[in-house]
Design a protein around this motif. Structure first.
Motif, PDB file in Angstrom:
ATOM      1  N   THR A 150      -1.671   7.262  -5.469  1.00  0.00           N
ATOM      2  CA  THR A 150      -2.482   6.093  -5.842  1.00  0.00           C
ATOM      3  C   THR A 150      -1.263   6.160  -7.278  1.00  0.00           C
ATOM      4  O   THR A 150      -1.490   6.974  -7.174  1.00  0.00           O
ATOM      5  CB  THR A 150      -3.369   5.829  -5.526  1.00  0.00           C
ATOM      6  OG1 THR A 150      -4.698   6.016  -4.241  1.00  0.00           O
ATOM      7  CG2 THR A 150      -4.211   4.533  -6.261  1.00  0.00           C
ATOM      8  N   SER A 152      -0.967   3.196 -10.440  1.00  0.00           N
ATOM      9  CA  SER A 152      -1.591   1.994 -11.005  1.00  0.00           C
ATOM     10  C   SER A 152       0.227   1.088 -11.538  1.00  0.00           C
ATOM     11  O   SER A 152       0.643   1.695 -12.487  1.00  0.00           O
ATOM     12  CB  SER A 152      -2.396   2.388 -12.060  1.00  0.00           C
ATOM     13  OG  SER A 152      -3.357   2.603 -10.740  1.00  0.00           O
ATOM     14  N   ARG A 157      -1.932  -1.599  -7.625  1.00  0.00           N
ATOM     15  CA  ARG A 157      -2.227  -0.360  -7.375  1.00  0.00           C
ATOM     16  C   ARG A 157      -1.780  -0.394  -5.668  1.00  0.00           C
ATOM     17  O   ARG A 157      -1.141  -0.959  -5.251  1.00  0.00           O
ATOM     18  CB  ARG A 157      -3.726   0.109  -6.930  1.00  0.00           C
ATOM     19  CG  ARG A 157      -4.617  -0.144  -8.228  1.00  0.00           C
ATOM     20  CD  ARG A 157      -5.387   0.787  -8.566  1.00  0.00           C
ATOM     21  NE  ARG A 157      -6.532   0.566  -7.161  1.00  0.00           N
ATOM     22  CZ  ARG A 157      -7.300   1.572  -6.834  1.00  0.00           C
ATOM     23  NH1 ARG A 157      -7.321   2.565  -6.884  1.00  0.00           N
ATOM     24  NH2 ARG A 157      -7.605   1.121  -5.288  1.00  0.00           N
TER      25      ARG A 157
END
Length: 260
Positions: A150, A152, A157
């Protein structure tokens, strides 16, 4: 009278303190099929318990539609370690078994956060799971190994998932090893100063469950909306891009999750 009023204020304060001490339901925590396939690389917080239920309806090409409920439970067993279980039921279990979709199989998993996200690197997690043949027309225990990341970018995101599945039992025309990869984005759709609605979209590609079959491409969009400190409702719609005669032209999913 004055003493009773003070007691009332004290009781109200204790109630608010207890409510704020409960673990919140994190809007941005993406779990599989809540409502999209791709999940994020963040395990559920330590000692938190999240439970969710949904109903999914597939409008299939050829008219042989199917539907059914699903449930999932997640638990923060340790810091950076999540364990969970999930199960889904569908109508037409015999026909769905030929598509690689079992009705009633029990899936358990562990998700471990390897790296937290920083300014220079994405969050990274590893996932291991087992699917037990507890459903109708099921065979063998399947093993799943996966990696998740993940990253951001301000309010946006990006998530990436990769998974390898080894089937415990197959028929001659079925693949024993299957690969799947997906990418997703999410962003807040609430007004200034509010963080109660999240919009999501993903694209996944997986190998066909049958030998010599073409890869399966799936697209989904959805939303998660917080209706309380600990409760989230979600909904999504998706479609499979393939030439299969009974492919799901449209998938609808709605559900609710709550943290304890």
């Amino acid at each position: 009278m004055e003493r009773n009023r003070k007691r009332g204020w004290v009781a109200a304060g204790l109630f608010l303190l207890a409510a704020t001490s409960l673990p919140p339901q994190f809007l941005s925590n993406l779990d599989p099929e809540r409502p999209i396939t791709v999940e994020d690389a963040a395990p559920i917080p330590f000692r938190a318990i999240s439970a969710g239920v949904d109903w999914t309806y597939n409008v299939r090409r050829g008219g042989l539609n199917d539907q059914g409920p699903g449930w999932s439970v997640l638990y923060g067993a340790m810091r950076s370690l999540e364990v969970g279980a999930a199960q889904r039921y569908v109508t037409r279990p015999g026909r769905n078994a030929l598509r690689g979709i079992a009705s009633g199989d029990l899936e358990i998993h562990a998700l471990y956060g390897l790296l937290d996200e920083t300014a220079r690197r994405p969050a990274l997690a590893a996932r291991v799971g087992f699917i037990f043949p507890t459903g109708l027309d099921s065979r063998g225990t399947d093993l799943q190994l996966g990696a998740l990341l993940t990253r951001s970018f301000d309010s946006l995101r990006v998530h990436g998932n990769f998974r390898w599945t080894r089937l415990g039992d197959t028929v001659p025309t079925e693949r024993s090893d299957r690969l799947e990869g997906g990418i997703a984005v999410d962003f807040l759709a609430s007004g200034p100063g509010r963080t109660d609605t999240l919009i999501l979209a993903d694209l996944t590609v997986r190998t066909s469950p049958v030998k010599l079959g073409d890869p399966i491409v799936y697209v989904e969009v959805g939303a998660r909306h917080r209706v309380g400190v600990q409760t989230i409702v979600f909904g999504g719609i998706g479609s499979e891009i393939s030439d299969q005669p009974d492919r799901p032209r449209v998938l609808f999913r709605v559900g609710i999750s709550h943290v304890f």
